[in-house]
Write an enzyme that holds these catalytic residues in place. Structure first.
Site, PDB file in Angstrom:
ATOM      1  N   LEU A 143       0.823  -1.201   0.000  1.00  0.00           N
ATOM      2  CA  LEU A 143       0.000   0.000   0.000  1.00  0.00           C
ATOM      3  C   LEU A 143       0.865   1.261   0.000  1.00  0.00           C
ATOM      4  O   LEU A 143       0.752   2.106  -0.885  1.00  0.00           O
ATOM      5  CB  LEU A 143      -0.940   0.008   1.214  1.00  0.00           C
ATOM      6  CG  LEU A 143      -1.834   1.248   1.356  1.00  0.00           C
ATOM      7  CD1 LEU A 143      -2.789   1.377   0.167  1.00  0.00           C
ATOM      8  CD2 LEU A 143      -2.606   1.200   2.673  1.00  0.00           C
ATOM      9  N   TRP A 174       8.668   0.380   1.976  1.00  0.00           N
ATOM     10  CA  TRP A 174       8.589  -0.033   3.387  1.00  0.00           C
ATOM     11  C   TRP A 174       7.656  -1.230   3.553  1.00  0.00           C
ATOM     12  O   TRP A 174       6.794  -1.240   4.437  1.00  0.00           O
ATOM     13  CB  TRP A 174       8.164   1.128   4.288  1.00  0.00           C
ATOM     14  CG  TRP A 174       9.025   2.337   4.167  1.00  0.00           C
ATOM     15  CD1 TRP A 174       8.681   3.550   3.673  1.00  0.00           C
ATOM     16  CD2 TRP A 174      10.411   2.444   4.546  1.00  0.00           C
ATOM     17  NE1 TRP A 174       9.751   4.421   3.715  1.00  0.00           N
ATOM     18  CE2 TRP A 174      10.829   3.755   4.252  1.00  0.00           C
ATOM     19  CE3 TRP A 174      11.328   1.553   5.110  1.00  0.00           C
ATOM     20  CZ2 TRP A 174      12.128   4.205   4.487  1.00  0.00           C
ATOM     21  CZ3 TRP A 174      12.620   2.000   5.345  1.00  0.00           C
ATOM     22  CH2 TRP A 174      13.009   3.306   5.039  1.00  0.00           C
ATOM     23  N   ARG A 280      21.796  -4.323  40.572  1.00  0.00           N
ATOM     24  CA  ARG A 280      22.808  -3.273  40.465  1.00  0.00           C
ATOM     25  C   ARG A 280      22.997  -2.563  41.811  1.00  0.00           C
ATOM     26  O   ARG A 280      22.065  -1.947  42.328  1.00  0.00           O
ATOM     27  CB  ARG A 280      22.373  -2.268  39.403  1.00  0.00           C
ATOM     28  CG  ARG A 280      23.306  -1.064  39.233  1.00  0.00           C
ATOM     29  CD  ARG A 280      24.604  -1.435  38.568  1.00  0.00           C
ATOM     30  NE  ARG A 280      25.347  -0.252  38.167  1.00  0.00           N
ATOM     31  CZ  ARG A 280      26.548  -0.275  37.602  1.00  0.00           C
ATOM     32  NH1 ARG A 280      27.150  -1.449  37.391  1.00  0.00           N
ATOM     33  NH2 ARG A 280      27.146   0.841  37.263  1.00  0.00           N
ATOM     34  N   GLU A 375       1.671   1.979   9.981  1.00  0.00           N
ATOM     35  CA  GLU A 375       0.250   1.661  10.039  1.00  0.00           C
ATOM     36  C   GLU A 375      -0.523   2.754  10.780  1.00  0.00           C
ATOM     37  O   GLU A 375      -1.390   2.480  11.606  1.00  0.00           O
ATOM     38  CB  GLU A 375       0.036   0.279  10.651  1.00  0.00           C
ATOM     39  CG  GLU A 375       0.659  -0.799   9.766  1.00  0.00           C
ATOM     40  CD  GLU A 375       0.430  -2.196  10.266  1.00  0.00           C
ATOM     41  OE1 GLU A 375      -0.597  -2.425  10.931  1.00  0.00           O
ATOM     42  OE2 GLU A 375       1.264  -3.076   9.986  1.00  0.00           O
TER      43      GLU A 375
END
Length: 396
Positions: A143, A174, A280, A375
């Protein structure tokens, strides 16, 4: 793991007990997809992202087909015929692994297969859907064009009649799965308006060069489609629709899956940040014990749970009576924005390690930069909702 007053252990990833909103069957679907992803994809996905390709994508697609994930919400022709919520849960788990994996499944099922299922002839359905559901044939959806994204009505790709045949000329850009696809659903201008065409990719004049140098969705095939005098028989046109209603209805199906999928990427980043903060140690204690870190984790948890609740609600509505465009836009707009912010916040919790592919956070963040705008961009979904609120079409 902390224990609530009820005596039940609190799950940091499900403080609201959203699992209780799912049926045993829905949880089984979710767990099946999660286990598959953990075994088949998770050990390799960082390398695939770094290399910019999925190893043995055809083998992986067949495995996804064997699991029933391709066109899983469609009925008949080898499709699983499952619910919208089942499909959404699958999208969440797939994208928790990587947006590229969810895109592979989404484009196959919600775009290419859905277009043929909803608008195709019986011959087209029988020819393509069983193979696509099994993963032995891969589809793509043409599209978007180089100069036509949010305004698909301005597409330049054209189809003209030549005797009993159609001849297509144009470019699409794309396109997920394009370079590996066996069939492309291509939308083109005709004298009678915009029509869809089922184009076998071995048709002379069709080519799909891969798009390189991406910094997002690297573990996904993205291509240009080139149509130079592609000659198709008259039976190649999708007979069931004319105009933009066709491609836009397909996009509605895919956008619904994105609302779920984005929360999968967000959950993965949140989980990594939560674990890292507990391990951490700085200034003699885990950084999870500091107020600012707890504030970040709390904000991430709030947005993650709200996003999953929104996706689940949309899934229930879709199964019950279908979704309106502005409802789909609510899910796609809110959840992609929230997921990207969760990933960015998680990245700050991990510090310098947040940019390493040893952790999933920067990979998800990079992927979501694409998910945010493909989209339907933020602007377009904003205006879809705005039109529903005001009755004014501000983008026209």
């Amino acid at each position: 793991m902390h224990t609530a007053r009820t005596g039940r252990p609190a799950d940091p990833l499900d403080l609201l007990e959203l699992d209780s909103l799912l049926s045993p069957e829905e949880r089984a679907v979710r767990d099946t997809v999660r286990i598959f992803c953990e075994r088949r994809v998770d050990p390799y996905i960082a390398d695939w992202f770094e290399q910019g390709e999925i190893e043995d994508i055809r083998g992986l697609t067949k495995e996804l087909g064997e699991l029933g994930l391709l066109g899983m919400h469609l009925e008949g022709y080898g499709c699983a015929g499952m619910s919208a919520v089942d499909y959404g849960l699958a999208c969440l788990e797939l994208e928790a692994t990587d947006s590229g994996l969810r895109s592979l499944v989404s484009v196959q099922g919600s775009l290419a297969m859905y277009a043929i299922h909803a608008f195709g002839s019986e011959e087209q359905k029988r020819e393509w859907l069983p193979r696509m559901a099994a993963g032995t044939a891969i589809g793509c959806f043409g599209l978007t064009e180089p100069d036509s994204g949010s305004d698909p009505g301005s597409m330049r790709t054209a189809a003209r009649r030549d005797g009993d045949d159609w001849v297509l000329d144009g470019r699409k850009m794309w396109i997920t799965n394009g370079s590996v696809a066996d069939v492309a659903v291509v939308w083109a201008r005709t004298e009678d308006g915009i029509r869809g065409f089922v184009v076998p990719t071995d048709t002379p004049g069709f080519s799909a060069p891969a798009i390189k140098h991406k910094m997002s969705l690297r573990a996904s095939v993205t291509s240009e489609l080139v149509l130079d005098a592609v000659r198709l028989p008259g039976s190649a046109v999708l007979p069931g629709v004319r105009g933009l209603r066709g491609p836009l209805s397909c996009l509605g199906e895919a956008r619904y899956g994105i609302a779920w999928g984005a929360m999968g990427a967000a959950r993965s980043a949140f989980r990594a940040a939560l674990a890292y903060a507990g391990d951490r140690v700085q200034f003699g204690r885990p950084i999870s014990g500091f107020q600012l870190t707890q504030a970040k984790l709390t904000d991430m948890s709030l947005e993650l749970n709200k996003g999953i609740l929104l996706a689940l609600h949309l899934g229930r509505v879709k199964d019950d009576r279908g979704l309106r465009p502005e409802q789909v836009s609510h899910g796609k707009l809110n959840n992609t924005r929230a997921a990207l912010e969760i990933c960015r916040t998680a990245r700050t919790v991990l510090g310098a390690n947040g940019i390493s592919l040893e952790y999933p956070v920067i990979r998800h963040a990079n992927n979501l930069e694409s998910i945010l705008t493909y989209e339907g961009t933020v602007e377009m979904h904003t205006l879809v909702i705005g039109q529903a609120l005001t009755g004014q079409a501000a983008f026209r």
